[in-house]
Scaffold this active site. Structure first.
Site, PDB file in Angstrom:
ATOM      1  N   LYS A 139      40.094  49.003  48.985  1.00 19.33           N
ATOM      2  CA  LYS A 139      39.833  48.730  50.405  1.00 19.33           C
ATOM      3  C   LYS A 139      41.028  48.139  51.151  1.00 19.33           C
ATOM      4  CE  LYS A 139      34.823  48.429  50.574  1.00 19.33           C
ATOM      5  NZ  LYS A 139      34.370  48.524  49.159  1.00 19.33           N
ATOM      6  N   GLU A 181      31.134  44.091  59.885  1.00 22.78           N
ATOM      7  CA  GLU A 181      30.042  43.579  59.076  1.00 22.78           C
ATOM      8  C   GLU A 181      30.452  43.714  57.614  1.00 22.78           C
ATOM      9  OE1 GLU A 181      29.945  46.545  60.560  1.00 22.78           O
ATOM     10  OE2 GLU A 181      29.888  47.831  58.768  1.00 22.78           O
ATOM     11  N   SER A 230      38.114  52.650  41.329  1.00 17.76           N
ATOM     12  CA  SER A 230      38.262  52.135  42.695  1.00 17.76           C
ATOM     13  C   SER A 230      38.368  50.616  42.775  1.00 17.76           C
ATOM     14  CB  SER A 230      37.097  52.615  43.563  1.00 17.76           C
ATOM     15  OG  SER A 230      35.855  52.266  42.977  1.00 17.76           O
TER      16      SER A 230
HETATM   17  C1  LIG Z   1      33.421  49.564  48.760  1.00 13.55           C
HETATM   18  C2  LIG Z   1      33.672  50.118  47.436  1.00 13.55           C
HETATM   19  C3  LIG Z   1      33.357  51.459  47.103  1.00 13.55           C
HETATM   20  C4  LIG Z   1      32.635  52.387  48.046  1.00 13.55           C
HETATM   21  O1  LIG Z   1      33.306  52.725  49.211  1.00 13.55           O
HETATM   22  P1  LIG Z   1      33.952  54.162  49.441  1.00 13.55           P
HETATM   23  O2  LIG Z   1      34.254  54.160  50.886  1.00 13.55           O
HETATM   24  O3  LIG Z   1      32.948  55.195  49.057  1.00 13.55           O
HETATM   25  O4  LIG Z   1      35.149  54.233  48.581  1.00 13.55           O
HETATM   26  C5  LIG Z   1      33.688  51.930  45.858  1.00 13.55           C
HETATM   27  N1  LIG Z   1      34.291  51.149  44.942  1.00 13.55           N
HETATM   28  C6  LIG Z   1      34.607  49.854  45.199  1.00 13.55           C
HETATM   29  C7  LIG Z   1      35.260  49.052  44.145  1.00 13.55           C
HETATM   30  C8  LIG Z   1      34.300  49.301  46.455  1.00 13.55           C
HETATM   31  O5  LIG Z   1      34.614  48.024  46.702  1.00 13.55           O
END
Ligand SMILES: *Cc1c(COP(=O)(O)O)cnc(C)c1O
Length: 400
Positions: free
Chosen positions: A94, A116, A383
């Site tokens: 993010k 939010e 992610s």
């Molecule tokens: C917020 C988040 C997601 C989901 O958001 P996307 O916009 O679909 O990428 C996925 N993995 C992690 C670790 C997150 O913090």
């Protein structure tokens, strides 16, 4: 020559049938201003240099592309690589787009970023970026989430953000969205709405995609270095879809590369038990865009559930809706139990604790890898890291 799939939306912000600016007419000029400012910033070497410099020296990019040998050998013959977004500053992808948003907001002379947050991950990433860039930050969060995710509330406050506790309605994410939007509408000229994924009105889906596309650009260079060829599969989890498109975008025109987005099927495929938008939803309007949506007979968003709070969203980015219809990307689902298993498997085999969101992508790879031959290469987008999830997981697994 074939058209590139790495498309820009049309002038109204549509990717195929999806996207747009489905907002009150008075707000359209506000979002058009952001689109204009973004276009100029994108072409400005000073903006790009500043952003790229922060990605390198602040976020710690490029993130490694790690060959997970133990995992690969356990699953069969295919080679599995992990794109380590979990190693970024603040522990997830993010930060790639919150930094971009904060830099743009400052450049536009906005006085405040407002958003939010559900579990607080987006709020913390935004508060981090605003602390660095030097601009005010206000985060709306449902009262239930404030109590559940207290460490993230403290983090945001330490970073200098104002956290607004939302006590209306169900006191969770949906109410926080409404509250943040109401606050934004009171002063849209000076406030920049810091959207947390590739969702919302144009230009946000395109802009957040562009900021996140660094993931796939790096992964392509890295896999060519390590294997001398492109991967066979890219796999990523899909909430709003930003980490997935971040990995996929650079490969969209490489026909040999298959791409799979993984949504949460939660407790079951029944209404309210999942957030498998592209599997079970139908096109509709949500949060300023036209996209696949889990909806009731009146077009109202259904309640959603996933073990991973970051995937708990009834809509999805319009780019994914278009990629689903065109068939370029396939979308699968993984349930809570499978994700929790994958969480433990990666932790034990590789010494890497993944986010529960990322565990959905892992779980799908674990399903399909065993039947693949030794010449296949899979890249999974890790992610985020799972430190935020350990209390919840410990409780689920009955650890004392
Ligand atoms: C917020 C988040 C997601 C989901 O958001 P996307 O916009 O679909 O990428 C996925 N993995 C992690 C670790 C997150 O913090």
């Amino acid at each position: 020559m074939k058209n590139s799939l790495k498309q820009s939306p049309n002038q109204f912000g549509y990717f195929g049938k999806y996207g747009g600016q489905i907002i009150p007419p008075t707000l359209i000029p506000i979002f058009d201003d952001i689109a204009k400012a973004y276009k100029i910033a994108q072409a400005d070497p000073d903006f790009q240099t500043e952003y790229q410099n922060l990605l390198k020296n602040y976020v710690g990019r490029p993130s490694p592309l790690y060959y997970a040998k133990n995992l690969s050998e356990k699953l069969g013959e295919a080679k599995i690589y992990l794109k380590r977004e979990d190693l970024n500053h603040t522990g997830a992808h993010k930060i790639n787009h919150t930094l971009g948003e904060a830099l743009l907001a400052k450049r536009m002379g906005k006085t405040k970023l407002l958003a939010e947050t559900g579990a607080g991950q987006h709020g913390v990433a935004l508060a981090t970026a605003t602390a660095l860039v030097g601009i005010e930050c206000e985060i709306h969060m449902g009262e239930i989430d404030v109590l559940k995710q207290h460490p993230n509330v403290i983090r945001m406050q330490l970073l200098g953000a104002k956290v607004v506790t939302v006590k209306s309605g169900g006191r969770s994410l949906k109410d926080a969205v409404d509250s943040a939007f109401d606050a934004f509408v009171k002063d849209p000229k000076n406030i920049f709405f810091g959207i947390g994924s590739i969702v919302g009105p144009h230009p946000f889906p395109m802009m957040v995609r562009d900021f996140q596309s660094i993931i796939g650009k790096e992964a392509k260079v890295q896999i060519l270095e390590q294997e001398g060829r492109l991967p066979d599969y890219l796999i990523a989890c899909v909430g709003g879809g930003s980490n997935a498109i971040g990995l996929f975008h650079e490969f969209l025109d490489d026909e040999s590369v298959k791409m799979i987005g993984v949504e949460p099927s939660g407790r079951s495929f029944n209404h309210g038990d999942n957030a498998a938008t592209l599997t079970l939803g139908k096109p509709g309007n949500i949060h300023g865009m036209f996209t696949y949506l889990l909806q009731d007979d009146n077009g109202e968003p259904l309640p959603v559930h996933s073990i991973a709070s970051g995937l708990d969203y009834p809509g999805v980015g319009p780019i994914h809706s278009d990629l689903k219809d065109s068939g370029r990307v396939t979308y699968e689902s993984i349930n809570d139990v499978e994700a929790l298993d994958a969480f433990q498997t990666l932790t034990k085999l590789e010494g890497i604790i993944p986010a529960l969101e990322s565990s959905h992508a892992l779980a799908h790879a674990f399903k399909i890898a065993p039947s693949m031959s030794s010449d296949k290469i899979i890249i999974i987008n890790l992610s985020g890291r799972g430190d935020k999830d350990i209390d919840y997981v410990a409780e689920k697994l009955g650890y004392k």
